[in-house]
Design an enzyme around this catalytic site. Structure first.
Site, PDB file in Angstrom:
ATOM      1  N   CYS A 153       7.675 -54.491  13.547  1.00  0.00           N
ATOM      2  CA  CYS A 153       6.797 -55.179  12.596  1.00  0.00           C
ATOM      3  C   CYS A 153       6.679 -56.669  12.907  1.00  0.00           C
ATOM      4  O   CYS A 153       5.597 -57.243  12.873  1.00  0.00           O
ATOM      5  CB  CYS A 153       7.340 -55.050  11.172  1.00  0.00           C
ATOM      6  SG  CYS A 153       8.001 -53.447  10.764  1.00  0.00           S
ATOM      7  N   ASP A 154       7.785 -57.316  13.193  1.00  0.00           N
ATOM      8  CA  ASP A 154       7.812 -58.783  13.213  1.00  0.00           C
ATOM      9  C   ASP A 154       8.049 -59.414  14.579  1.00  0.00           C
ATOM     10  O   ASP A 154       7.917 -60.633  14.715  1.00  0.00           O
ATOM     11  CB  ASP A 154       8.901 -59.283  12.245  1.00  0.00           C
ATOM     12  CG  ASP A 154       8.608 -58.868  10.809  1.00  0.00           C
ATOM     13  OD1 ASP A 154       7.410 -58.747  10.478  1.00  0.00           O
ATOM     14  OD2 ASP A 154       9.543 -58.666  10.038  1.00  0.00           O
TER      15      ASP A 154
ATOM     16  N   CYS B  37      12.954 -55.429  11.006  1.00  0.00           N
ATOM     17  CA  CYS B  37      11.998 -54.545  11.688  1.00  0.00           C
ATOM     18  C   CYS B  37      11.370 -55.245  12.897  1.00  0.00           C
ATOM     19  O   CYS B  37      10.463 -56.070  12.739  1.00  0.00           O
ATOM     20  CB  CYS B  37      10.913 -54.119  10.692  1.00  0.00           C
ATOM     21  SG  CYS B  37       9.665 -53.049  11.412  1.00  0.00           S
TER      22      CYS B  37
HETATM   23  C1  LIG Z   1      10.309 -56.536   5.919  1.00  0.00           C
HETATM   24  C2  LIG Z   1       9.572 -55.336   6.419  1.00  0.00           C
HETATM   25  C3  LIG Z   1       8.447 -55.522   7.187  1.00  0.00           C
HETATM   26  C4  LIG Z   1       7.734 -54.409   7.662  1.00  0.00           C
HETATM   27  N1  LIG Z   1       6.607 -54.619   8.406  1.00  0.00           N
HETATM   28  C5  LIG Z   1       5.897 -53.569   8.840  1.00  0.00           C
HETATM   29  C6  LIG Z   1       4.726 -53.758   9.639  1.00  0.00           C
HETATM   30  O1  LIG Z   1       4.348 -54.882   9.961  1.00  0.00           O
HETATM   31  N2  LIG Z   1       4.041 -52.647  10.056  1.00  0.00           N
HETATM   32  C7  LIG Z   1       4.460 -51.378   9.748  1.00  0.00           C
HETATM   33  O2  LIG Z   1       3.795 -50.418  10.107  1.00  0.00           O
HETATM   34  N3  LIG Z   1       5.576 -51.165   9.010  1.00  0.00           N
HETATM   35  C8  LIG Z   1       6.302 -52.222   8.564  1.00  0.00           C
HETATM   36  N4  LIG Z   1       7.456 -52.015   7.836  1.00  0.00           N
HETATM   37  C9  LIG Z   1       7.875 -50.629   7.573  1.00  0.00           C
HETATM   38  C10 LIG Z   1       6.989 -50.019   6.471  1.00  0.00           C
HETATM   39  O3  LIG Z   1       6.885 -50.918   5.395  1.00  0.00           O
HETATM   40  C11 LIG Z   1       7.581 -48.690   6.004  1.00  0.00           C
HETATM   41  O4  LIG Z   1       7.731 -47.839   7.111  1.00  0.00           O
HETATM   42  C12 LIG Z   1       6.670 -48.011   4.969  1.00  0.00           C
HETATM   43  O5  LIG Z   1       6.444 -48.833   3.858  1.00  0.00           O
HETATM   44  C13 LIG Z   1       7.283 -46.697   4.495  1.00  0.00           C
HETATM   45  O6  LIG Z   1       6.451 -46.137   3.542  1.00  0.00           O
HETATM   46  P1  LIG Z   1       6.974 -45.073   2.475  1.00  0.00           P
HETATM   47  O7  LIG Z   1       5.799 -44.733   1.652  1.00  0.00           O
HETATM   48  O8  LIG Z   1       7.705 -44.000   3.164  1.00  0.00           O
HETATM   49  O9  LIG Z   1       8.103 -45.822   1.624  1.00  0.00           O
HETATM   50  P2  LIG Z   1       8.173 -47.232   0.873  1.00  0.00           P
HETATM   51  O10 LIG Z   1       7.130 -48.170   1.344  1.00  0.00           O
HETATM   52  O11 LIG Z   1       9.589 -47.640   0.985  1.00  0.00           O
HETATM   53  O12 LIG Z   1       7.845 -46.858  -0.637  1.00  0.00           O
HETATM   54  C14 LIG Z   1       8.717 -46.072  -1.391  1.00  0.00           C
HETATM   55  C15 LIG Z   1       8.385 -46.277  -2.856  1.00  0.00           C
HETATM   56  O13 LIG Z   1       9.127 -45.330  -3.620  1.00  0.00           O
HETATM   57  C16 LIG Z   1       9.603 -45.949  -4.795  1.00  0.00           C
HETATM   58  N5  LIG Z   1      10.800 -45.224  -5.236  1.00  0.00           N
HETATM   59  C17 LIG Z   1      11.975 -45.088  -4.562  1.00  0.00           C
HETATM   60  N6  LIG Z   1      12.809 -44.310  -5.255  1.00  0.00           N
HETATM   61  C18 LIG Z   1      12.153 -43.926  -6.385  1.00  0.00           C
HETATM   62  C19 LIG Z   1      12.501 -43.108  -7.511  1.00  0.00           C
HETATM   63  N7  LIG Z   1      13.698 -42.510  -7.599  1.00  0.00           N
HETATM   64  N8  LIG Z   1      11.575 -42.939  -8.493  1.00  0.00           N
HETATM   65  C20 LIG Z   1      10.347 -43.521  -8.403  1.00  0.00           C
HETATM   66  N9  LIG Z   1       9.966 -44.305  -7.373  1.00  0.00           N
HETATM   67  C21 LIG Z   1      10.858 -44.512  -6.377  1.00  0.00           C
HETATM   68  C22 LIG Z   1       9.921 -47.376  -4.350  1.00  0.00           C
HETATM   69  O14 LIG Z   1       9.927 -48.253  -5.475  1.00  0.00           O
HETATM   70  C23 LIG Z   1       8.784 -47.655  -3.383  1.00  0.00           C
HETATM   71  O15 LIG Z   1       7.673 -48.233  -4.024  1.00  0.00           O
HETATM   72  C24 LIG Z   1       8.173 -53.102   7.336  1.00  0.00           C
HETATM   73  C25 LIG Z   1       9.315 -52.918   6.557  1.00  0.00           C
HETATM   74  C26 LIG Z   1      10.017 -54.012   6.104  1.00  0.00           C
HETATM   75  C27 LIG Z   1      11.232 -53.808   5.239  1.00  0.00           C
END
Ligand SMILES: Cc1cc2nc3c(=O)[nH]c(=O)nc-3n(C[C@H](O)[C@H](O)[C@H](O)COP(=O)(O)OP(=O)(O)OC[C@H]3O[C@@H](n4cnc5c(N)ncnc54)[C@H](O)[C@@H]3O)c2cc1C
Length: 323
Positions: free
Chosen positions: A139-140, A136
């Site tokens: 992010c980084d 990302c």
């Molecule tokens: C290494 C890294 C660094 C990042 N740094 C940043 C940053 O600095 N700033 C920023 O804004 N964004 C950053 N991001 C991006 C950010 O983390 C994501 O955009 C954000 O977390 C997305 O949120 P979400 O709620 O859509 O999904 P997620 O955070 O992916 O959460 C999804 C959740 O759903 C759960 N899940 C999935 N499938 C199922 C299922 N079938 N049943 C039950 N539970 C399930 C998973 O276990 C997970 O906990 C980073 C991403 C990565 C990988």
């Protein structure tokens, strides 16, 4: 399968920033809310060392932000249960959420299951994840001011993010073919950018480090098999990003790649099923955008359930009149 007796107004699947915000909005609107998560609440924030682009915090550790969001999400009575969701079944006005041996009944469901980055599967990738290896740039990237970076991939993301990273660092894009798959306009920008160099026909076979952080990459030219080692401070990998939507494919709410299609109110093609955050078909996948989606979906779920009650009451009143 054991069906729980309680009928929830809303079930949120996934406790990342999107899901936790949806649970906050839904429960604060007095909806009975269940947050189902198959791992630790926090989602991708748990894999993020430092977040510098979430308003309100100059810098915060990902797991710390996750904990704060969880406390916030739970303060208005939302319930949290472990559950690995495998399917949603539409049963009239109810949505049945199946998770392992249990199934839960709700009036509305908000899918917030996120996405995951395809990995290269090479030595050093996992060891240095978060210590020089990143998926990302937004992010980084800012952690690499004045440094040397390798970007791996040749599609839109790799080339666009490579260009983005040049505001901080010199970038070498390593691509396995002799031309990019990225759109021509994006390619043109990359070719003109003096801070970008390109290593064609090549794959990264290993990410090297000193035990603490990345120090270089081992590159193999696919045509000549020549091996070279290049010193870099960071490696950004863009070889694909995949939606976590397998459990919902049979609902017909996804595009050809599995991303869930919604309108701006986070409504899918199935009434009462919403989708938010990274699992959604959209351009910017960040904590801020997931949180924004979550607020919208929590709010729209409230409106949907109000409509549902009004409809049921009107139907009951009509039935009484007939009697
Ligand atoms: C290494 C890294 C660094 C990042 N740094 C940043 C940053 O600095 N700033 C920023 O804004 N964004 C950053 N991001 C991006 C950010 O983390 C994501 O955009 C954000 O977390 C997305 O949120 P979400 O709620 O859509 O999904 P997620 O955070 O992916 O959460 C999804 C959740 O759903 C759960 N899940 C999935 N499938 C199922 C299922 N079938 N049943 C039950 N539970 C399930 C998973 O276990 C997970 O906990 C980073 C991403 C990565 C990988």
């Amino acid at each position: 399968m054991e069906q729980t007796e309680k009928i929830y107004d809303v079930i949120v699947i996934g406790a990342g920033p999107g899901g936790m915000t949806a649970a906050l909005y839904a429960s604060r609107s007095n909806l009975s809310t269940l947050l189902l998560e198959r791992g630790i609440p926090g989602g991708e924030m748990n894999n993020t060392a430092e977040v510098e682009n979430y308003p309100g915090f100059k810098s915060i550790l990902g797991p710390e932000l996750a904990e704060k969001m969880y406390e916030s999400a739970m303060q208005f009575g939302a319930e949290h249960a472990y559950g690995d969701v495998k399917r949603i079944v539409v049963d009239g006005d109810y949505r049945i959420v199946e998770a392992g041996k249990k199934s839960y009944k709700a009036r509305a469901v908000i899918i917030a299951t996120g996405s995951h980055h395809r990995k290269l599967g090479i030595p050093g990738e996992d060891q240095y994840n978060g210590r020089g290896v990143s998926y990302c740039a937004v992010c980084d990237g800012a952690f690499f001011r004045g440094k040397q970076l390798a970007v791996i991939g040749g599609g839109d993301s790799a080339v666009e993010e490579g260009i983005y990273l040049t505001q901080f660092a010199d970038v070498n894009i390593v691509h396995r073919r002799d031309e990019f798959r990225a759109q021509k306009i994006i390619q043109g920008r990359a070719f003109k950018n003096e801070k970008i160099s390109i290593t064609w026909d090549s794959v990264v076979e290993e990410i090297k480090g000193d035990g603490q952080k990345v120090t270089g990459v081992v590159i193999r030219n696919k045509k000549t098999n020549e091996i070279t080692e290049k010193a870099v401070d960071g490696v950004f990998i863009y070889v694909g990003i995949l939606p976590q939507s397998d459990a919902f494919l049979d609902l017909g709410i996804t595009d050809g790649e599995g991303w869930i299609i919604t309108n701006e109110h986070m409504e899918t093609a199935v009434p009462g099923i919403f989708a938010i955050g990274d699992v959604r078909q959209k351009l910017l996948r960040q904590i801020t955008t997931a949180v924004g989606d979550g607020g919208e979906a929590g709010n729209r779920a409230f409106a949907y359930i109000e409509d549902l009650h009004d409809r049921l009451e009107a139907a009951e009143a009509a039935a009484e009149t007939v009697d």
